[in-house]
Design a protein around this motif. Structure first.
Motif, mmCIF file in Angstrom:
data_model
loop_
_atom_site.group_PDB
_atom_site.id
_atom_site.type_symbol
_atom_site.label_atom_id
_atom_site.label_comp_id
_atom_site.label_asym_id
_atom_site.label_seq_id
_atom_site.Cartn_x
_atom_site.Cartn_y
_atom_site.Cartn_z
ATOM 1 N N LYS A 131 0.845 -0.988 -0.145
ATOM 2 C CA LYS A 131 0.155 -0.093 -0.034
ATOM 3 C C LYS A 131 1.067 1.529 -0.102
ATOM 4 C CE LYS A 131 -4.399 0.281 2.668
ATOM 5 N NZ LYS A 131 -4.911 0.322 1.684
ATOM 6 N N GLU A 132 2.218 1.143 0.497
ATOM 7 C CA GLU A 132 3.086 2.100 0.579
ATOM 8 C C GLU A 132 3.154 2.871 -0.633
ATOM 9 O OE1 GLU A 132 4.091 1.389 4.686
ATOM 10 O OE2 GLU A 132 6.044 0.762 3.572
ATOM 11 N N TYR B 39 -2.616 6.182 0.051
ATOM 12 C CA TYR B 39 -2.370 5.488 2.142
ATOM 13 C C TYR B 39 -3.282 6.895 2.051
ATOM 14 C CZ TYR B 39 -0.319 3.005 5.672
ATOM 15 O OH TYR B 39 -0.253 2.386 6.329
#
Lengths: 345, 345, 345, 345
Positions: B284-285, B344
């Motif tokens: 997700k980063e 994010y």
């Protein structure tokens, strides 16, 4: 037979309650939660409304042992080591789901858990409850150290090949993936929905406390000191563990040969399902049940065996295996109360 | 500059449209979809309502090349090999996101893809578009074979260590995890929601068509024939790939040494972020962006390096790297249009 | 007693198999799947490996009725209407999980299902199997039209208030949310993982075929023609239905009064759990079980009642209610084989 | 122009950072987080590694206003009311993303938020920043009360019909569904992964603090006191809000008529997309963007209008609308920095 559960507000405990409810010979006697003593269990867990309307109680070793014949400790590491001695003294048998009695070496416990270990005498006394591997010891145990979730999937996947001369035991790599329930109900940023949904995360590289537990079993069973590389990942799902395990073969072999060897190893073990060649298990295929499913593939190009083993971390990886051990301790069929078909989809 | 996109109804194509929209020097000229020619693009993809209200068109090499200066092929394997020759003849440059021009060996293509390979002359002509590794060749390419999603994450993670004498190149194991969008928009039981949600699945053990692509790059760059074990897993998320890669070190080393080596290797590469020691990237980063983030850990106990590399499979693993390559082909800053911060959470 | 299941490769069928396995008085006799006849059931569904190793069979009414005492039809709408007459002629009882026999009006069926309705005589003959509401008719039924998933949650939530003079029956709005398994195992873009994950979607506005089914039951029971607004949403989860239902109260009332009324209405119904005031059920709290949980709130500001009713769409919304009906048809306790605690988390 | 962000470790703040990075005229000047002052921002949020390597600072009104021209407050309710007066005194403009300045009535704030309201003078001074509805006031505002996520989706969906004589304003029911990121990064059991995954939950029935905010706007704009029923649900996804809104029509009408009315109402509003008849928006179709998409359906059977409005709760429901308001305050095109195509899939 009545069973007490300590650590009543965690996921291990409610899974025990769910499984005990199906069991013909046991029922829940007492549920202990010091932090919420007095509260009705169904207030903490509304899914139990109308099913388990009993109050949570404070810990009392004597009272527990008078009303129950077995105690399950679903407490965090560092807690069980303090409660078990008192319980054993009353004569009641204990099945501990925490890591406190799994490592025989106090040093290892201190190094990996960074907590004070349990007393030596109890560590020597405890039987490691990997049901398929230690049935004889389990039968007569007073104190079961129920295996960790990752170690259950990893060692059941590895032991058949390790116990042959085929495996190069210096080359073991276990790449493990887990659902988030394994981290329990305690609040933390790594269990926060928006952080873990639509995400995969590797954590505790080279530092997970299940490493010495896995190595202890593999070393015991192969009679060689074994060191493994073990990496854990958090996957956006609630339940399930998959270990994808790699090991080099010392000689050329085939998927067929290895498959036969696994089928033989587990032929009388109802909860281990060695999948047909070409079929690789997924975690949902064991959801809610005590199965450990294993898929195998030998890559001729690299002479390496890939083992895929899956369990439901809350069942075979915790509460289900605890029930299986209880069955064995009592001379009941190990499947008693655990016959379920996986909940799919 | 106008760009044509072929394969307009797949996820590769809509990601190209999203990225081109942010780009200051290019715009979408033509979107080709033979199966839905005539339909408005926003009917197929309502998220484009009011943004891209243009009709899908049939394939016409001549027309395309008159109206556009570049063609992106976001077509399935086996299709690009047929369209590219005709397109190149018109003089237009092509960036192919499929696997058709990635393998130089026709034999390998036949073995792993089980389809007819492209013509030899085009295979020799194609430049493998791993942007960080082949910048010079990319600048002058007529035909880019844009790398696969898994190979991008795997090779960017491995090359810095492989190009030293530290790595034991016989011990490479890549355990890869992918979100489901990598399988595209075509319907299949393995992309069916109820089958993949709350589930993790290993697939194509020892048989994934990205194996020879990874091996080709690793062998080229290390100047040794390299064979890897590569396992792919489907994770219940839409986007993201993580490769957890294991390689033995020939001599004792430390995380610090290896980390320094990686930082040096990628010091002028804006899209590769070598994470500080102790920080392991999660997918997700990098969501929605062209970054490849890399985390490193040397385990002293096993003298093994663990590399965790993550990308967004639809961006750095496909359309984003295609734009990056286009930037390089045109002498623009490679970051042009790709400056985004990850979305994010 | 042996049971046959027709439509053996769908989710309704495997959920029947899972539930029958726990049932003390019945077992699976025959599983019919014309499309995959001859295939082993565990090849289609590997989670059944070692548990149900039986071949799928072709449909044969006579053979079925000789080997079984009950038939469950887990077939799509439009199929059951053709198979049931032939089955009933052999004398065997049928429980149909499709929509084919639920609507008494052939017109309604044609309007909403856009298919040919079943024969009038069978429609009149069929008993609508909403277990809590029609126990007497169910006991003697030859053919049960097992209710739809949405109608089960909606009508169980509404009937207690509708049967009083409090409810303004012209103001009923049912906002329904469902997991994706409700759409079955058939491939479609709306069940494609990347389209539904991290997404919520409203569908079939004013056109869902469950509307006339809900209206039929509400009208029957309130003895007034009732028209409802019913909206369905697809939520990124596999199992579970929640109906959030709104109805105006004709006179001022309180949550307490309404709550008492619901408790009274369902006091002998073991599968309906009216939650304590202030507790609103969530779908996971009934996962895997036959419960329908109901939460209630009267808003004094608007004099409107909000009812939140949840079920597991594959259990109480399909296969579980079918088993409950079978229990009632046989004079067994309706809970037989259905005692489970929800799988939480 | 430099912008300060207060509340730097929450999701509102990182979304502001993401959006500001794309904006041609503003950049991040200062990020305030009292709890983590001194820490590098990328340590808290590794996805910003190499992008925003700046330290978090303590709150200092004077310092802030010297270095920045605008302040965004992404602080919890109850905090902004204390910081804003001090900030305004320095002459800097404020955009507050919390609920502290949205309600003109101190009573309402106390009743619904159960906290001390802001000072009367600031409440009167604040401009409610619903960009499409109050453009003139926003242009000259010193203090913007940025709307709540639910109220944005609900009121944009309702206002066009409410401003006609068609709507029966006594019949408004808003059934809202939200992703979990709306609850922020603070730890709580209702954001705990295993509790919300594979689950849908209704919460705060009749008690959500967004009710008076919605009613205030609807009452203002329709010039009638309006009371609504508003129910909120937590859906297992990170981003996205859908409001399914029901309102009775006083006279017979058609989807076509209502649709035309909505298109007219929003014809110059680039971020509201009224979908073609028959197309219902889903939340993923606006993911990552400032769009509010609206679908409409008139049910002739019940003479009721169903409105489906969707937004990304962190963009149009928070940080995106804040940027849109900033654009309007500065006389820039309201789309500046917000041109993105939704990230799909």
């Amino acid at each position: 037979m009545k069973a007490a559960i300590i650590g009543g507000t965690g996921y291990g405990a409610i899974e025990l309650v769910r499984l005990i409810e199906k069991h013909p010979y046991i029922e829940v006697g007492t549920i202990v939660s010091n932090s919420q003593a007095g509260t009705n269990f169904s207030t903490v867990y509304p899914h139990l409304s109308g099913i388990k309307e009993i109050p949570l109680e404070s810990f009392d070793a004597k009272g527990l042992s008078e009303n129950n014949e077995i105690v399950f400790l679903a407490t965090p590491s560092g807690v069980s080591s303090k409660l078990v001695p008192e319980l054993l003294e009353t004569g009641i048998k204990c099945i501990d789901l925490s890591g406190d009695f799994r490592l025989r070496s106090k040093n290892d416990y201190e190094t990996w858990y960074k907590k004070t270990p349990a007393d030596e005498q109890y560590l020597q006394h405890a039987v490691y409850g990997l049901s398929e591997i230690y049935p004889e010891k389990i039968k007569t145990a007073q104190l079961i150290a129920n295996p960790g979730c990752y170690p259950t999937a990893a060692t059941l996947g590895l032991l058949p090949i390790l116990k042959t001369s085929l495996a190069d035991s210096k080359t073991i790599i276990i790449d493990a993936k887990s659902g988030v329930s394994g981290a329990g109900r305690g609040l933390s940023l790594t269990s926060h929905y928006a952080e873990i949904n639509e995400n995969i995360r590797a954590y505790k590289l080279g530092a997970h406390q299940h490493i010495p537990e896995i190595e202890q079993t593999l070393s015991d069973e192969s009679k060689t000191p074994i060191t493994v590389t073990f990496t854990t990942h958090l996957v956006p799902m609630t339940r399930g563990i998959m270990c994808t395990t790699y090991v080099n073969l010392k000689e050329s072999s085939s998927t067929e040969e290895v498959h036969e060897l696994y089928e033989e190893f587990y032929k009388n073990k109802p909860f281990v399902r060695v999948r047909p060649i070409g079929s690789t298990p997924s975690t949902k295929e064991v959801a809610g049940t005590n199965y450990c499913d294993i898929g195998l593939h030998v890559d001729q190009r690299t002479r390496r065996l890939t083992i895929v083993s899956v369990i439901d971390n809350l069942v075979k990886g915790a509460s289900g295996q605890a029930i299986q051990n209880l069955n064995m301790m009592n001379g009941w069929d190990e499947r008693t109360g655990l016959y379920d078909i996986p909940m799919y989809p």
